[in-house]
Design an enzyme around this catalytic site. Structure first.
Site, PDB file in Angstrom:
ATOM      1  N   ASP A  75       0.831  -1.205   0.000  1.00 27.34           N
ATOM      2  CA  ASP A  75       0.000   0.000   0.000  1.00 27.34           C
ATOM      3  C   ASP A  75       0.867   1.257   0.000  1.00 27.34           C
ATOM      4  OD1 ASP A  75       0.902  -0.190   2.598  1.00 27.34           O
ATOM      5  OD2 ASP A  75      -1.073  -0.033   3.532  1.00 27.34           O
ATOM      6  N   SER A  76       2.176   1.070   0.067  1.00 28.89           N
ATOM      7  CA  SER A  76       3.096   2.188  -0.139  1.00 28.89           C
ATOM      8  C   SER A  76       2.942   2.781  -1.528  1.00 28.89           C
ATOM      9  CB  SER A  76       4.545   1.732   0.066  1.00 28.89           C
ATOM     10  OG  SER A  76       4.827   0.566  -0.697  1.00 28.89           O
ATOM     11  N   ASP A 118      -0.960  -6.113   0.104  1.00 27.09           N
ATOM     12  CA  ASP A 118      -1.346  -5.483   1.367  1.00 27.09           C
ATOM     13  C   ASP A 118      -2.858  -5.313   1.458  1.00 27.09           C
ATOM     14  OD1 ASP A 118       0.960  -5.086   2.841  1.00 27.09           O
ATOM     15  OD2 ASP A 118       1.410  -3.146   1.936  1.00 27.09           O
ATOM     16  N   LYS A 153      -1.265  -9.351   3.161  1.00 24.25           N
ATOM     17  CA  LYS A 153      -0.406  -8.963   4.278  1.00 24.25           C
ATOM     18  C   LYS A 153      -1.155  -8.033   5.216  1.00 24.25           C
ATOM     19  CE  LYS A 153       3.285  -6.210   3.754  1.00 24.25           C
ATOM     20  NZ  LYS A 153       2.987  -5.074   4.688  1.00 24.25           N
ATOM     21  N   GLU A 181      -0.731  -5.756   8.924  1.00 25.92           N
ATOM     22  CA  GLU A 181       0.215  -5.169   9.852  1.00 25.92           C
ATOM     23  C   GLU A 181      -0.256  -5.337  11.293  1.00 25.92           C
ATOM     24  OE1 GLU A 181       1.660  -1.496   6.913  1.00 25.92           O
ATOM     25  OE2 GLU A 181       0.937  -1.067   8.936  1.00 25.92           O
ATOM     26  N   GLU A 191      10.188  -4.896   9.957  1.00 18.36           N
ATOM     27  CA  GLU A 191      10.639  -3.616   9.407  1.00 18.36           C
ATOM     28  C   GLU A 191      11.229  -2.710  10.475  1.00 18.36           C
ATOM     29  OE1 GLU A 191       9.126   0.163   6.664  1.00 18.36           O
ATOM     30  OE2 GLU A 191       7.803  -1.548   6.985  1.00 18.36           O
TER      31      GLU A 191
END
Length: 277
Positions: free
Chosen positions: A43-44, A82, A112, A114, A181
């Site tokens: 999603d970056s 994501d 994915k 978080e 990360e």
């Protein structure tokens, strides 16, 4: 194409796993040609290709759109997508529905998520439903709005132990891998040794089972600055800007296009079109 069972075997044998974050057809094609093991559609993309100042505005439709492009460019590479901001923090049913939509419509092989906490149960339920999940601990970009920075995480004893506990929890819930990360390399090594599933590091040192970097960071494309953990393998921007500037200049000066860049019509056909003189 490698599958989760192959990634487990790579961890066992000590072969490093390579993951590259890509967002479109040409970049995914390049990544597959480079023989990377996995692609992450992060999603970056909100910041890297859509121009937002965070990942928060990114939608499920955005992720599906870009994942479909990546799949077309890299049909033989394992693709992780994501789940964007707030698409897995409601009910379990909503989370499953959102993951189903992403996987079915985009063709992603895994999603994915978080964080840990309430997310652990979501990972477990998604796993039960048959959706492979990659976890993400340490610096979690979707929560930067709360933490206020992109600084290294888990540097204190308490925070480090919490991260270890969370890693064990997401593994027990069924995650197939974990992205770590921006955490101290010693902690990443400890987590990697404690788990049976692969760890993929970004700014987490050399002892993780694999590494992930963003395509644009690797080649130096459209970035204002590189993070400490990014190695400059190329600087494409240095080539792009003068190329575009030269194009604009030559069009203005009428030196492009030249005859060799143009198509021609046979003389007889021209006479037929305009008439004989």
């Amino acid at each position: 194409m490698k599958r989760p069972v192959d990634f487990y075997a790579m961890k066992e044998s000590g072969e490093k796993i390579t993951m590259i974050t890509a967002y479109d057809y040409p970049s995914a094609k390049n990544v597959e040609q480079a023989a990377a093991d996995m692609i992450l559609v992060g999603d970056s993309l909100g910041m890297v290709v859509l121009g937002y100042d965070s990942t928060v505005p990114v939608t499920i439709d955005d992720m599906i759109h870009h994942t479909k492009a990546v799949k077309r460019g890299a049909p033989n590479t394992f693709v992780v997508t994501d789940m964007p901001f707030m698409t897995y923090h409601g009910s379990v049913d909503e989370t499953i529905q959102n993951a189903r939509q992403i996987i079915q419509e985009s063709g992603a092989h895994a999603v994915k998520l978080e964080g840990a906490g309430e997310v652990v149960n979501k990972i477990a339920r998604l796993t039960e439903a048959g959706a492979p999940v990659v976890a993400h601990l340490g610096l979690t970009p979707q929560s930067v709005g709360l933490t206020g920075s992109y600084k290294v995480r888990a540097k204190s004893v308490q925070e480090a132990q919490e991260l270890i506990d969370n890693a064990l929890a997401v593994e027990a819930a069924g995650a197939i891998a974990i992205v770590l990360e921006a955490i101290p390399r010693q902690l990443a090594e400890k987590v990697t040794k404690a788990l049976t599933i692969p760890t993929i590091g970004i700014g987490a040192g050399v002892e993780t089972d694999g590494q992930v970097l963003v395509y644009h960071d690797i080649i130096g494309y459209g970035i204002s600055r590189r993070a400490k953990f990014v190695k400059a393998y190329a600087d494409i921007d240095e080539t792009i800007e003068p190329a575009l500037t030269s194009y604009v200049k030559e069009v203005k000066e009428q030196t492009f296009p030249e005859v060799k860049h143009s198509f021609t019509m046979a003389e007889e056909d021209l006479k037929g079109l305009y008439g004989r003189e």
